[in-house]
Design a protein around this motif. Structure first.
Motif, PDB file in Angstrom:
ATOM      1  N   SER A  43       0.828  -1.202   0.000  1.00 52.23           N
ATOM      2  CA  SER A  43       0.000   0.000   0.000  1.00 52.23           C
ATOM      3  C   SER A  43       0.864   1.254   0.000  1.00 52.23           C
ATOM      4  CB  SER A  43      -0.904   0.017   1.232  1.00 52.23           C
ATOM      5  OG  SER A  43      -0.161   0.361   2.393  1.00 52.23           O
ATOM      6  N   ASP A  44       0.205   2.369  -0.241  1.00 53.29           N
ATOM      7  CA  ASP A  44       0.843   3.665  -0.051  1.00 53.29           C
ATOM      8  C   ASP A  44       0.910   3.941   1.445  1.00 53.29           C
ATOM      9  OD1 ASP A  44       1.023   4.117  -2.797  1.00 53.29           O
ATOM     10  OD2 ASP A  44      -0.965   5.057  -2.867  1.00 53.29           O
ATOM     11  N   VAL A  45       1.688   4.914   1.838  1.00 50.52           N
ATOM     12  CA  VAL A  45       1.768   5.319   3.243  1.00 50.52           C
ATOM     13  C   VAL A  45       0.563   6.191   3.549  1.00 50.52           C
ATOM     14  CG1 VAL A  45       3.111   6.608   4.938  1.00 50.52           C
ATOM     15  CG2 VAL A  45       4.277   5.188   3.245  1.00 50.52           C
ATOM     16  N   TYR A  46      -0.080   5.930   4.672  1.00 54.25           N
ATOM     17  CA  TYR A  46      -1.218   6.735   5.102  1.00 54.25           C
ATOM     18  C   TYR A  46      -1.052   7.121   6.563  1.00 54.25           C
ATOM     19  CZ  TYR A  46      -2.996   2.164   6.688  1.00 54.25           C
ATOM     20  OH  TYR A  46      -3.137   0.931   7.278  1.00 54.25           O
ATOM     21  N   VAL A  47      -1.841   8.101   7.019  1.00 53.25           N
ATOM     22  CA  VAL A  47      -1.746   8.623   8.388  1.00 53.25           C
ATOM     23  C   VAL A  47      -2.965   8.157   9.177  1.00 53.25           C
ATOM     24  CG1 VAL A  47      -1.658  10.714   9.815  1.00 53.25           C
ATOM     25  CG2 VAL A  47      -0.454  10.643   7.624  1.00 53.25           C
ATOM     26  N   ASN A  48      -2.723   7.747  10.421  1.00 58.69           N
ATOM     27  CA  ASN A  48      -3.804   7.334  11.305  1.00 58.69           C
ATOM     28  C   ASN A  48      -3.362   7.548  12.746  1.00 58.69           C
ATOM     29  OD1 ASN A  48      -6.266   6.375  12.097  1.00 58.69           O
ATOM     30  ND2 ASN A  48      -5.998   4.332  11.242  1.00 58.69           N
ATOM     31  N   ASP A  49      -4.313   7.465  13.664  1.00 65.76           N
ATOM     32  CA  ASP A  49      -3.975   7.614  15.077  1.00 65.76           C
ATOM     33  C   ASP A  49      -3.842   6.261  15.774  1.00 65.76           C
ATOM     34  OD1 ASP A  49      -6.666   7.108  14.879  1.00 65.76           O
ATOM     35  OD2 ASP A  49      -7.273   8.553  16.401  1.00 65.76           O
ATOM     36  N   TYR A  96      -8.064   5.233   7.932  1.00 68.98           N
ATOM     37  CA  TYR A  96      -7.001   6.227   7.791  1.00 68.98           C
ATOM     38  C   TYR A  96      -7.610   7.614   7.653  1.00 68.98           C
ATOM     39  CZ  TYR A  96      -8.181   5.657   2.842  1.00 68.98           C
ATOM     40  OH  TYR A  96      -8.854   5.565   1.652  1.00 68.98           O
ATOM     41  N   PHE A  97      -6.761   8.644   7.798  1.00 69.46           N
ATOM     42  CA  PHE A  97      -7.195  10.028   7.622  1.00 69.46           C
ATOM     43  C   PHE A  97      -7.189  10.351   6.130  1.00 69.46           C
ATOM     44  CE2 PHE A  97      -5.266  11.580  11.915  1.00 69.46           C
ATOM     45  CZ  PHE A  97      -6.080  10.709  12.601  1.00 69.46           C
ATOM     46  N   LYS A  98      -8.274  10.932   5.650  1.00 66.10           N
ATOM     47  CA  LYS A  98      -8.356  11.287   4.236  1.00 66.10           C
ATOM     48  C   LYS A  98      -7.266  12.282   3.887  1.00 66.10           C
ATOM     49  CE  LYS A  98     -11.444  12.998   0.694  1.00 66.10           C
ATOM     50  NZ  LYS A  98     -12.787  13.492   0.401  1.00 66.10           N
ATOM     51  N   ASP A  99      -6.463  11.944   2.890  1.00 65.33           N
ATOM     52  CA  ASP A  99      -5.344  12.758   2.405  1.00 65.33           C
ATOM     53  C   ASP A  99      -4.329  13.092   3.503  1.00 65.33           C
ATOM     54  OD1 ASP A  99      -6.467  12.849  -0.175  1.00 65.33           O
ATOM     55  OD2 ASP A  99      -7.714  14.568   0.389  1.00 65.33           O
ATOM     56  N   GLY A 100      -4.367  12.379   4.625  1.00 65.60           N
ATOM     57  CA  GLY A 100      -3.433  12.626   5.725  1.00 65.60           C
ATOM     58  C   GLY A 100      -3.683  13.931   6.456  1.00 65.60           C
ATOM     59  N   LEU A 101      -4.839  14.553   6.241  1.00 62.62           N
ATOM     60  CA  LEU A 101      -5.122  15.875   6.805  1.00 62.62           C
ATOM     61  C   LEU A 101      -5.906  15.781   8.110  1.00 62.62           C
ATOM     62  CD1 LEU A 101      -6.173  17.668   3.513  1.00 62.62           C
ATOM     63  CD2 LEU A 101      -3.937  17.698   4.626  1.00 62.62           C
ATOM     64  N   PHE A 102      -5.588  16.668   9.041  1.00 66.62           N
ATOM     65  CA  PHE A 102      -6.295  16.754  10.316  1.00 66.62           C
ATOM     66  C   PHE A 102      -6.045  18.137  10.905  1.00 66.62           C
ATOM     67  CE2 PHE A 102      -2.025  15.559  11.309  1.00 66.62           C
ATOM     68  CZ  PHE A 102      -1.731  16.215  12.486  1.00 66.62           C
ATOM     69  N   THR A 121     -10.864  15.319  11.722  1.00 66.08           N
ATOM     70  CA  THR A 121     -10.393  14.734  10.468  1.00 66.08           C
ATOM     71  C   THR A 121     -11.528  13.986   9.799  1.00 66.08           C
ATOM     72  OG1 THR A 121      -8.668  13.385   9.453  1.00 66.08           O
ATOM     73  CG2 THR A 121      -9.590  12.577  11.520  1.00 66.08           C
ATOM     74  N   THR A 122     -11.354  13.674   8.562  1.00 68.85           N
ATOM     75  CA  THR A 122     -12.289  12.804   7.851  1.00 68.85           C
ATOM     76  C   THR A 122     -11.658  11.426   7.797  1.00 68.85           C
ATOM     77  OG1 THR A 122     -13.051  14.648   6.489  1.00 68.85           O
ATOM     78  CG2 THR A 122     -13.528  12.430   5.699  1.00 68.85           C
ATOM     79  N   ARG A 123     -12.322  10.474   8.429  1.00 67.05           N
ATOM     80  CA  ARG A 123     -11.799   9.106   8.444  1.00 67.05           C
ATOM     81  C   ARG A 123     -12.338   8.335   7.248  1.00 67.05           C
ATOM     82  NH1 ARG A 123      -9.198   7.698  13.179  1.00 67.05           N
ATOM     83  NH2 ARG A 123      -9.586   9.134  14.883  1.00 67.05           N
ATOM     84  N   CYS A 124     -11.464   7.592   6.632  1.00 67.37           N
ATOM     85  CA  CYS A 124     -11.839   6.724   5.513  1.00 67.37           C
ATOM     86  C   CYS A 124     -11.697   5.275   5.971  1.00 67.37           C
ATOM     87  CB  CYS A 124     -10.941   6.971   4.309  1.00 67.37           C
ATOM     88  SG  CYS A 124     -11.086   8.619   3.644  1.00 67.37           S
TER      89      CYS A 124
END
Length: 159
Positions: free
Chosen positions: A95-101, A122-128, A139-142
């Motif tokens: 996978s690609d790298v994604y951001v999450n808590d 994960y966070f949409k587009d890594g934004l929060f 954030t928007t969670r996907c």
């Protein structure tokens, strides 16, 4: 008598030093990880064994991550996963790298077709955003479901 005491003391200290080096020089499971799935700065967090395709043999879902920030009530991580054939160590998907808590991944057969699917968040587009004190995470969670098919892997977003 002094020589006996010094000899016993030396044996105890050398056994302790040997045990220290033996336990810190080895990371469990790392020798089974194909080197092509390891990205610089990321560390193996989880390894989950499941049957994800119609071919004989199991697949291993390897979850890698590293810290991406610390806040008062949560931490952020950069995460990616790889799906690898358990026996041949052939890489089926990365996978690609994604951001999450968290390092949330779930592998289960929710559609009861006999093959497991991978569920991630994960966070949409890594934004929060957070407030000025680092609280109130917004954030928007996907949520995605990843399935292995016979020809290729597919990624579908959950409703």
């Amino acid at each position: 008598m002094h020589k006996l005491i010094y000899t016993l003391l030396l044996l105890c200290l050398s056994a302790t030093a040997s045990a220290q080096f033996a336990t810190t020089a080895h990371q469990e499971g790392w020798e089974d990880t194909p080197p092509e799935v390891v990205r610089e700065g990321f560390y193996l967090q989880k390894a989950i064994l499941a049957d994800m395709d119609a071919k004989p043999g199991m697949e291993e879902v390897l979850v890698f991550g590293h810290d991406n920030g610390h806040y008062p009530t949560f931490d952020l991580f950069k995460v990616y996963y790889a799906i690898v054939d358990h026996y041949s160590k052939e890489v089926k998907y990365m996978s690609d790298v994604y951001v999450n808590d968290n390092y949330y991944v779930k592998v289960e057969d929710r559609n009861a077709d006999g093959l497991a699917e991978l569920y991630i968040s994960y966070f949409k587009d890594g934004l929060f955003t957070v407030d000025e004190r680092g609280y109130n995470l917004q954030t928007t969670r996907c949520y995605d479901r990843i399935e292995c098919t016979s020809s290729h892997n597919t990624k579908t977003q959950k409703p």
